[in-house]
Design an enzyme around this catalytic site. Structure first.
Site: not given
Length: 343
Positions: A203, A211, A216, A220, A246
């Site tokens: 994680d 973000n 975003h 990404d 994530e």
């Protein structure tokens, strides 16, 4: 023509990639009647790539042979040990090597990268019609592989997606169960060492802030770059998944908790040392557990996930073994293990 159609129907009737390669080898053997047909795939990183044999059929053999899935990487032949295969890949064209037997090497590609080669050994050179037949079958094979990738892989990272996890888990779990059921104590110990499988849950720490701060699109890009780091840190036969957001998962084989811990620690330090564009440094928290006989995907995942949660609530940027946390008294041993779970 009907024989070709039958083979194409069989080739596209499977969703298991191992069976798919075996079926391809069988179809080419039956259609061409060669001395031998084999499928070899490129594995490893760019600076150290090797050949893994996925299927090999000789003469009238009923079943194809192949390298074991967990074969030691260093025992495989190097990429440049076979110049004709390399030439076929680089030129995207079949390569013929005269001799006894005559060898024709066809490049095998997927939409994402070089997959490997199909190698046909015959008494003489394949004629133009035979070469066209092989090329046509390989185009269908490539298109079908693309469909499998679309359904089985995460579109952003190219890692395996969540819905492919259960099937792979049960394959590994069955090996773990068989190992634990070995009759003699010595054999049981040996098999258990050979068949120890682990699941790790990864994680990204504070990913929401990435973000929120950078948007975003940058988030990404972080996910994409992280997936590349994962590929470089783990072995070619380790299964890498993106479960969503994530959260990433790894299925792997190691001889001990210590070996698994070192593998995940290698990833953690690689991520911590990497400079992500605009974002800079990020860290990850990892929890892992050994698969136990009778495990279900949810029970094993829950143990690893508890280890991740402990890591994130005790400083983040660390790798935690569920078994070690149990031994230290940090977690209660209340994991559910069994073929049936009641809710």
């Amino acid at each position: 023509m009907s024989k070709v159609v039958d083979h194409l129907a069989e080739l596209t009737g499977f969703r298991d990639r191992d069976v798919l390669d075996t079926t391809l080898a069988g179809a080419l053997r039956d259609l061409l009647q060669p001395l031998r047909v084999a499928i070899h795939r490129c594995v490893g990183e760019d600076n150290d790539r090797r050949w893994l044999t996925r299927a090999r059929l000789e003469g009238a053999e009923a079943a194809a042979s192949a390298d074991p899935l967990w074969v030691e990487f260093d025992s495989l032949p190097g990429l440049h040990d076979y110049p004709a295969r390399v030439c076929a890949i680089e030129t995207h064209e079949p390569v013929s090597v005269a001799g006894s037997p005559h060898v024709t090497v066809f490049p095998l590609f997927t939409d994402r990268d070089v997959a490997g080669v199909v190698e046909v050994e015959s008494g003489g050179a394949l004629d133009a019609e035979q070469q066209r037949l092989v090329a046509s079958i390989l185009r269908i094979y490539r298109n079908f592989q693309s469909l499998l990738d679309y359904s089985e892989r995460d579109t952003l990272t190219g890692l395996l997606n969540r819905k492919t996890f259960d099937e792979a888990f049960y394959k590994l779990s069955s090996q773990t169960t068989e190992a634990s059921a070995a009759s003699s104590g010595e054999r049981r110990q040996k098999n258990a060492a050979q068949q120890a499988h682990y699941i790790g849950v990864l994680d990204i720490d504070h990913f929401k802030s990435v973000n929120d701060t950078y948007g975003h699109l940058i988030g990404d890009e972080v996910l994409l770059l992280l997936s590349r780091l994962m590929r470089s840190c783990f072995r070619y036969h380790d299964r890498l998944y993106r479960f969503g957001g994530e959260e990433f998962v790894v299925l792997m084989r190691c001889n001990s908790d210590a070996d698994a811990g070192r593998a995940f620690e290698r990833l953690r330090t690689s991520v911590a040392a990497y400079s992500f564009p605009q974002v800079g440094r990020i860290t990850v928290s990892v929890g892992f557990t050994e698969l136990k006989p009778g495990d279900t995907p949810s029970s094993a995942f829950e143990r690893a996930d508890k280890a991740v949660y402990w890591a994130k609530t005790h400083g983040r940027n660390q790798v935690c073994s569920h078994a070690d946390l149990i031994r230290r008294g940090e977690l209660d041993d209340d994991s559910k293990v069994g073929d049936v779970e009641l809710f």
